[in-house]
Scaffold this motif. Structure first.
Motif, PDB file in Angstrom:
ATOM      1  N   LEU A 153      -5.679   2.044   6.276  1.00 22.76           N
ATOM      2  CA  LEU A 153      -4.973   0.848   5.373  1.00 22.76           C
ATOM      3  C   LEU A 153      -5.982  -0.056   5.008  1.00 22.76           C
ATOM      4  N   ASN A 166      -5.232   8.083   5.299  1.00 20.94           N
ATOM      5  CA  ASN A 166      -6.187   7.236   4.769  1.00 20.94           C
ATOM      6  C   ASN A 166      -5.820   5.825   5.542  1.00 20.94           C
ATOM      7  N   HIS A 183       0.817   5.146   1.084  1.00 17.56           N
ATOM      8  CA  HIS A 183       0.045   6.260   1.716  1.00 17.56           C
ATOM      9  C   HIS A 183       0.901   7.393   1.760  1.00 17.56           C
ATOM     10  N   ARG A 184       0.025   8.487   2.201  1.00 18.68           N
ATOM     11  CA  ARG A 184       0.818   9.952   2.536  1.00 18.68           C
ATOM     12  C   ARG A 184       0.705   9.930   3.916  1.00 18.68           C
ATOM     13  N   GLU A 201       0.832  -1.138   0.006  1.00 16.69           N
ATOM     14  CA  GLU A 201      -0.026   0.087   0.051  1.00 16.69           C
ATOM     15  C   GLU A 201       0.768   1.209   0.042  1.00 16.69           C
ATOM     16  N   THR A 208      -1.561   7.793   8.944  1.00 13.00           N
ATOM     17  CA  THR A 208      -1.517   8.100   7.415  1.00 13.00           C
ATOM     18  C   THR A 208      -3.052   8.783   7.132  1.00 13.00           C
TER      19      THR A 208
END
Length: 550
Positions: free
Chosen positions: A26, A24, A9-10, A7, A22
């Motif tokens: 996981l 969003n 992610h930011r 994954e 993160t």
């Protein structure tokens, strides 16, 4: 068992330097497995986190559909080459869109960074690529061709085709790299092309190197092979001081095959008799944890196979029996951990048979289990009885098949090794030691000692299967049965596997006394059925306990 579970992610914030939040949530569950055993060994598997963002960015201006990006080539092709001053130093650079797609066997120059014919040991300054990220590519990230003494360390390579690192030359250092989401080249091709694509590239490829130091690397998510290597020299062999060849603490998560050696691989130039595979950990390989097919003896030391379909498959190439040539062939497994199923609640974690990668790799699929992947539940096997025979023609032919009679000499030992978590689970019958079900030639014995059993049912220690009576062919076997899995022998030398020093043997008597199968007393040679005066003896009276006692 899916590459897609990686994954991106930011990061929203980092708390106390240890917790990443993160923007969003996981999408998948990422397990941390930690288990300690009574003998002091442990099994530890955890997802890794890599940072892609860097201060310096090199971006491709090409569209994604072009399958082409940034390429940097450093090559010694002119007479003005100055080895004392030429060096390459790259750090903290993010390469976004790199390499140019190609499915040709020789495509080094299409790599993101291609270094050719440079001897960095002669330069006044070190040559290195470290702390960089390679973000979304179309071919190999870094390729070293006939290049020596380069350091590639602490890089993150994410989302590309074929391979991440391709290494030749000598004394290169590959250390602490995180490699994830490496696709088979056929995934980018139309079906009519992909079905003819026979590439089995590895995320890290070094099998053409003279020497390499490969330590602390993690490959997490690759559609085909994770490591294809030469391995190390076996104990007792001394490497010249000007060379360094070491493999240590390398790890694989989610791959078709974790660690691979093929028949046409050159192997170590310092040891022509034996290959040592040391300190590799493979988790969730959907075909093989370790696939080792070589003309050298094999030693597996301090390795871990965890939750793989086939943990260890070894094939030692030697002369077939018809040549009447005896060459001692050996497989040694020691100081290792072999686990069948330790991940909790993962019965639904199965490979996708509809993916092109799996659909066009059936020739590589193991055929050793009694419960196959495609038509069954995919029961797992920890260690498969090694094969000792002539080259089996892989990768063009079945990777686990044989095309000749076995060699005349072969042996396997398993010592100081943990066998754990092999049970009936998820509809499977997982077994610690497996006799290949697709191969009916004679198998050489396995001897075990200092085995540590943990959560291992007595019914899941070994699976032999009933002897294959269809192999009876008097025209081939001189009126006797071909082996057909009738002569398998597993010897527990010290009682640590079965609880007492004993042996497990095949059900060789399965068709005894069946006249049409020629397995009656009449098959005993006449000289053995007569006394010294030439009179026939009563076999039942003279040998009342002949056969197999269980």
């Amino acid at each position: 068992s899916s590459v897609s579970h990686t994954e991106r992610h930011r990061i929203a914030e980092i708390i106390n330097g240890t917790i990443i939040r993160t923007t969003n949530p996981l999408s998948y569950t990422h397990h941390v497995i930690r288990h300690s055993f009574a003998n002091g060994s442990s099994a530890y598997v955890a997802a890794a986190v890599g940072l892609l963002t860097r201060n310096i960015r090199v971006l491709s201006s090409n569209s994604q559909s072009s399958l082409a990006g940034v390429k940097i080539s450093i090559t010694n092709t002119t007479s003005i080459y100055r080895p004392d001053i030429l060096h390459v130093s790259l750090s903290n650079v993010q390469f976004i869109g790199f390499g140019q797609f190609s499915d040709a066997l020789k495509n080094d120059e299409n790599s993101g960074i291609f270094i050719n014919s440079i001897n960095a040991s002669k330069s006044r300054w070190r040559t290195y690529i470290r702390d960089c990220s390679f973000d979304g590519g179309f071919n190999v990230a870094i390729s070293l061709k006939s290049t020596h003494s380069v350091s590639i360390s602490n890089n993150v390579i994410y989302n590309t085709y074929r391979s991440a690192l391709v290494i030749t030359g000598r004394n290169n250092l590959i250390d602490r790299n995180l490699i994830t989401t490496i696709y088979w080249s056929g995934t980018a091709q139309a079906r009519s092309v992909a079905e003819k694509n026979a590439n089995y590239d590895a995320a890290i490829t070094s099998h053409k190197s003279t020497s390499v130091t490969m330590t602390n690397n993690l490959v997490a998510g690759v559609e085909r092979l994770a490591f294809r290597i030469n391995g190390d020299v076996c104990p007792g062999v001394v490497i010249p001081r000007q060379f360094t060849n070491v493999h240590s603490n390398n790890e694989v998560h989610s791959a078709m095959a974790g660690v691979s050696i093929w028949p046409d691989d050159r192997g170590s130039v310092f040891d022509r008799q034996c290959i040592l595979i040391k300190e590799f950990k493979v988790y969730k390989a959907w075909y093989y944890g370790f696939y080792l097919n070589t003309n050298r003896n094999i030693t597996i030391d301090s390795c871990a196979s965890i939750d793989n379909y086939v943990g260890i498959f070894a094939f030692v190439i030697g002369p077939p029996a018809e040549r009447h040539q005896i060459l001692p062939s050996r497989v040694r497994i020691r100081n290792s951990v072999v686990i069948g199923s330790i991940t909790p609640n993962d019965c639904n974690d199965k490979i996708n048979f509809n993916s092109a990668n799996v659909r066009y790799s059936t020739i590589a699929m193991p055929t050793v289990s009694q419960d196959p992947l495609v038509t069954g539940n995919g029961s797992r096997a920890g260690i498969v009885f090694p094969l000792f025979a002539r080259d089996n023609g892989m990768p063009e032919q079945s990777w686990t098949g044989t095309v000749s009679n076995p060699s005349l000499d072969g042996s396997t030992s398993i010592t100081n090794t943990i066998l754990g978590f092999f049970n009936d689970i998820c509809g499977r019958h997982d077994t610690a030691i497996q006799v290949p079900q697709s191969n009916t030639d004679a198998k050489f014995p396995i001897e075990t000692s200092s085995i540590f059993r943990y959560n291992l049912s007595d019914f899941n220690v070994i699976f032999n299967g009933k002897p294959d009576v269809s192999e009876h062919n008097p025209l081939v076997c001189n009126a006797m049965y071909c082996d057909g899995r009738k002569k398998t022998l597993l010897k527990d030398l010290d009682g640590t596997l079965f609880g007492t020093s004993t042996s497990a043997i095949s059900q060789a008597e399965i068709v005894w006394n069946v006249l049409e199968d020629r397995t009656t007393d009449t098959e005993i040679p006449v000289a053995a059925r007569t006394d010294i005066s030439g009179q026939m003896i009563n076999i039942s009276a003279t040998y009342p306990y002949r056969g197999i006692a269980r």
